[in-house]
Design a protein around this motif. Structure first.
Motif, short mmCIF file in Angstrom:
data_model
loop_
_atom_site.label_atom_id
_atom_site.label_comp_id
_atom_site.label_asym_id
_atom_site.label_seq_id
_atom_site.Cartn_x
_atom_site.Cartn_y
_atom_site.Cartn_z
N GLN A 32 0.83 -1.20 0.00
CA GLN A 32 0.00 0.00 0.00
C GLN A 32 0.87 1.26 0.00
O GLN A 32 2.01 1.22 0.48
CB GLN A 32 -0.89 0.03 1.26
N PRO A 33 0.34 2.36 -0.50
CA PRO A 33 1.07 3.63 -0.39
C PRO A 33 1.22 4.01 1.09
O PRO A 33 0.48 3.53 1.95
CB PRO A 33 0.16 4.64 -1.09
N PHE A 34 2.17 4.86 1.38
CA PHE A 34 2.48 5.28 2.74
C PHE A 34 2.54 6.79 2.78
O PHE A 34 3.12 7.41 1.90
CB PHE A 34 3.84 4.68 3.12
N ARG A 35 1.91 7.39 3.80
CA ARG A 35 1.98 8.84 3.97
C ARG A 35 2.72 9.15 5.25
O ARG A 35 2.53 8.49 6.26
CB ARG A 35 0.58 9.45 4.01
N ILE A 36 3.56 10.17 5.17
CA ILE A 36 4.36 10.56 6.32
C ILE A 36 4.51 12.08 6.32
O ILE A 36 4.56 12.70 5.24
CB ILE A 36 5.74 9.86 6.29
N GLN A 37 4.57 12.66 7.49
CA GLN A 37 4.82 14.09 7.60
C GLN A 37 6.24 14.27 8.13
O GLN A 37 6.60 13.71 9.16
CB GLN A 37 3.82 14.76 8.55
#
Length: 91
Positions: A32-37
Motif C-alpha cells: 500500500q502507499p504510505f503517507r508521512i509528515q
C-alpha cells in the motif's frame, strides 16, 4: 506542477520513529502507499517505491540510512489507490 526541491533532515524521538517505522512496515507488507509528515510537509510514498539501506563510515562517524525512492510518475499512479489509513492523521 513540479514539487520544489527540498533536502531536510529531521530528528524525532525514539517513540516517534518506532510509530513511523511500524506504519511503514505495515504499508510495505500490504503493498500500500504510505503517507508521512516530515518537518511539516506531508509526503505520499507510492507502493512501488524502491527501498534501500545505506551504510556510510568516515571521520569517526557511522551512518545507516533507510531510503525510499520513487519517480513523481509512480506517485501519480498510486493517487487513486487511497486507503483508510490516508484519512487518518499522519505521524
Amino acid at each position: 506542477m513540479t514539487a520544489a526541491p527540498r533536502d531536510v533532515e529531521q530528528f524525532y524521538s525514539t517513540a516517534e520513529v518506532v510509530a513511523k517505522l511500524r506504519r511503514l512496515a505495515d504499508a510495505l507488507e500490504t503493498d500500500q502507499p504510505f503517507r508521512i509528515q516530515i518537518a511539516g510537509e506531508r509526503v505520499r510514498v507510492p507502493a512501488r517505491a524502491q527501498f534501500s539501506i545505506e551504510h556510510e563510515r568516515g571521520d569517526g562517524e557511522e551512518e545507516i540510512e533507510f531510503q525510499l525512492k520513487w519517480t513523481l510518475a509512480d506517485a501519480g499512479e498510486d493517487a487513486d489507490e487511497a486507503t483508510e489509513a490516508d484519512d487518518k492523521p499522519v505521524v
